[in-house]
Write an enzyme that holds these catalytic residues in place. Structure first.
Site, PDB file in Angstrom:
ATOM      1  N   GLY A 117      -6.294   6.995  -9.023  1.00 12.54           N
ATOM      2  CA  GLY A 117      -5.541   6.828 -10.511  1.00 12.54           C
ATOM      3  C   GLY A 117      -4.238   7.728 -10.458  1.00 12.54           C
ATOM      4  N   ILE A 120      -4.072  10.735  -9.980  1.00  8.44           N
ATOM      5  CA  ILE A 120      -3.959  11.926  -9.311  1.00  8.44           C
ATOM      6  C   ILE A 120      -2.855  11.989  -8.302  1.00  8.44           C
ATOM      7  CG2 ILE A 120      -4.939  13.567  -7.693  1.00  8.44           C
ATOM      8  CD1 ILE A 120      -7.632  12.772  -8.870  1.00  8.44           C
ATOM      9  N   GLY A 174     -12.675  -0.195 -18.882  1.00  5.30           N
ATOM     10  CA  GLY A 174     -11.687  -0.514 -18.154  1.00  5.30           C
ATOM     11  C   GLY A 174     -11.689   0.386 -16.735  1.00  5.30           C
ATOM     12  N   ARG A 178      -1.115 -15.795 -13.934  1.00 10.33           N
ATOM     13  CA  ARG A 178      -1.558 -17.198 -13.674  1.00 10.33           C
ATOM     14  C   ARG A 178      -2.151 -17.526 -15.190  1.00 10.33           C
ATOM     15  NH1 ARG A 178      -5.939 -17.584  -8.966  1.00 10.33           N
ATOM     16  NH2 ARG A 178      -6.817 -16.234 -10.622  1.00 10.33           N
ATOM     17  N   LYS A 204     -10.387   3.324  -0.344  1.00 10.15           N
ATOM     18  CA  LYS A 204      -9.647   4.659  -0.481  1.00 10.15           C
ATOM     19  C   LYS A 204      -9.677   5.845   0.536  1.00 10.15           C
ATOM     20  CE  LYS A 204      -9.994   3.751  -5.464  1.00 10.15           C
ATOM     21  NZ  LYS A 204     -10.911   3.795  -6.634  1.00 10.15           N
ATOM     22  N   GLY A 224      -8.604   3.581 -14.992  1.00  9.20           N
ATOM     23  CA  GLY A 224      -8.067   3.270 -16.316  1.00  9.20           C
ATOM     24  C   GLY A 224      -6.687   2.968 -16.415  1.00  9.20           C
ATOM     25  N   GLU A 267       0.893   5.211  -4.566  1.00  9.60           N
ATOM     26  CA  GLU A 267       0.159   6.297  -5.172  1.00  9.60           C
ATOM     27  C   GLU A 267      -0.833   5.885  -6.123  1.00  9.60           C
ATOM     28  OE1 GLU A 267       1.187  10.091  -5.094  1.00  9.60           O
ATOM     29  OE2 GLU A 267      -0.961   9.182  -5.448  1.00  9.60           O
ATOM     30  N   ALA A 300      13.865  10.963 -15.271  1.00  6.49           N
ATOM     31  CA  ALA A 300      14.334  10.715 -13.942  1.00  6.49           C
ATOM     32  C   ALA A 300      15.702  10.184 -13.828  1.00  6.49           C
ATOM     33  CB  ALA A 300      13.502   9.796 -13.392  1.00  6.49           C
TER      34      ALA A 300
HETATM   35  N1  HSE Z   1     -12.477   0.433  -9.874  1.00  7.21           N
HETATM   36  C1  HSE Z   1     -11.615   1.814  -9.680  1.00  7.21           C
HETATM   37  C2  HSE Z   1     -12.650   2.821 -10.001  1.00  7.21           C
HETATM   38  C3  HSE Z   1     -10.352   1.739 -10.280  1.00  7.21           C
HETATM   39  O1  HSE Z   1     -13.496   3.048 -10.668  1.00  7.21           O
HETATM   40  O2  HSE Z   1     -12.341   4.159  -9.577  1.00  7.21           O
HETATM   41  C4  HSE Z   1      -9.500   2.782  -9.534  1.00  7.21           C
HETATM   42  O3  HSE Z   1      -9.219   2.451  -8.314  1.00  7.21           O
END
Ligand code: HSE
Length: 431
Positions: free
Chosen positions: A136, A138, A189, A47, A207, A304, A131, A35
């Site tokens: 994620g 995409i 994760g 925290r 979403k 993830g 975004e 970039a």
């Molecule tokens: N916990 C969400 C998922 C993470 O499993 O899609 C991504 O927003």
């Protein structure tokens, strides 16, 4: 903001925060090459400082005081990755007021307080990039706000929760239990800290609120979305889906109809020959239908740390390049939303799978089909395995298109028959 160089503070050092911080420490040469700008990680606000230390963040960057980032004139972008509503909302509003640009992955915050946050950014002359909030890695926000600008968008249909898609894939393909699959998604994760919003459909609905507000340029109050999750699905229905040539997916669907916008999240049977049926594990896929483009499909890792960091850092780079600010200041679908009508859920039209549990006694099937016919519901298929007289037996039905209101009334009547021994299960079928 200086040209070519930008200071970044990351707030929150969970799975995504750690991945973003790591990339900002180790991959700046790549970002510079791609970039032409230099990113400098200046603060990691967390925290629980030990959590940041465990993510190998240098001690001098760690702080538990958000105001340090706010007051630092060399910090131009604040990346909010703590999730949840508070203190995220307060931090974001403070950052905007202080003249910082904000990058966030927080779908819950945007679906709930998006209007307030975007207005605050406009007022401050800064911008908010998000975004990473949907899908994620995409680039679906870029698709809606840039690449598909020439289109009147009629429909958005997607698998937008990696955790649910991982669970459904494990249950369907590997015979795992729901509990074991959920644990797998948490260990990898993918899941939220509290996975309730993943499995009950709320995360997908957040979403969908964001995607449909961009796709249709509409104000989308979150309570206009009908939501059900995968937490009440039974293995038996996943098996029947397979037998019938379907795969069960948690879909988020937004579509323009003559009666208004229809917005919903629910488990859905998808025919195995459709593309969405072949999206597995933590992958997400979103189909967008434009009047000129026709159907387009966006596919990639939906959850993830590393995949999500791709979207977060690209957002930072767009701010460094100045393109994000330009788009934010000029694009009406980002901030100036129309008030549109919403289709009442009783008017939604879809195909259905019904699993009725009834005693195998004379006349039971006739009673059920009579009720369906009385409500104008036409059957596409019906199957009852052979059983012993007087025993409970599943009757598996698929319907042609019918209005939701009629289907729910028919189910209520069916379930009141004396021969019905368990509540009827209804799952929508994608058409
Ligand atoms: N916990 C969400 C998922 C993470 O499993 O899609 C991504 O927003």
């Amino acid at each position: 903001m200086p040209k070519g160089s930008i200071g970044v503070a990351v707030v929150g050092c969970g799975i995504i925060g750690s991945a973003v911080s790591e990339a900002l420490r180790n991959e700046t040469a790549l970002f510079k090459q791609r970039a032409g700008v230099t990113l400098q990680l200046r603060h990691v606000i967390e925290r629980d400082k030990d959590r940041a230390r465990q993510a190998a963040i240098p001690e001098k960057l760690i702080s538990d005081d958000f105001s340090i980032a706010l007051k630092d004139p060399q910090t131009h972008v604040i990346v909010e990755l703590i999730g949840g509503l508070e203190p995220a909302r307060t931090f974001v509003l403070q950052a905007l007021k202080a003249g910082k640009h904000v990058v966030t992955a927080n779908k819950y915050l945007l679906a709930t307080h998006g209007k307030e946050i975007l207005a605050a950014a406009k007022k401050a002359g800064t911008c908010v990039q998000f975004e990473a909030s949907c899908g994620g890695a995409i680039p679906i926000i870029a698709a809606l706000t840039e690449s598909l600008l020439a289109n009147d968008i009629s429909r958005v249909v997607g698998i937008v929760n990696g955790t649910c898609n991982y669970i459904l894939t494990q249950m369907t393909q590997n015979g795992q239990s729901y509990e074991a699959a959920l644990k797998g998604a948490q260990d990898a994760g993918y899941a939220e800290r509290d996975p309730t919003f993943d499995v009950n459909g709320t995360d997908s609905a957040h979403k969908l609120a964001i995607l449909s507000s961009l796709a249709f340029g509409a104000e989308v109050p979150f309570d206009k979305i009908e939501v059900s999750g995968i937490d009440k699905l039974s293995d038996v229905d996943l098996k029947y889906a397979r037998d019938l040539g379907y795969v069960c997916k948690l879909l988020a669907i937004g579509e323009k109809t003559e009666g208004g916008l229809s917005l919903r999240v629910h488990p859905t049977f998808v025919s195995v020959d459709q593309m969405l049926a072949n999206v597995h594990g933590s992958f997400n896929a979103i189909s967008v239908y434009g009047h000129a483009a026709g159907q387009t499909l966006y596919y990639g890792r939906g959850a993830g740390g590393k995949p999500t960091s791709s979207a977060v850092i690209s957002d930072i780079l767009e701010i460094a390049l100045g393109t994000a600010q330009l788009l934010f200041a000029n694009l009406p679908i980002l901030t100036d939303k129309k008030k549109l009508n919403f289709l009442p859920s009783s008017q939604i039209i879809s195909r259905n799978y019904l699993r009725v549990t009834a005693l195998d006694v004379p006349g039971v099937l006739a009673h059920i089909t009579n009720i369906l016919s009385k409500h104008g519901i036409s059957l596409a298929a019906i199957n009852q395995p052979e059983s012993k007289v007087g025993h409970s037996v599943p009757i598996v039905i698929t319907t042609h298109e019918a209005k939701d209101g009629a289907v729910l009334k028919a189910i209520k009547e069916i379930d009141q028959l004396k021969t019905i021994t368990a509540p009827t299960v209804r799952i929508r079928v994608l058409q």
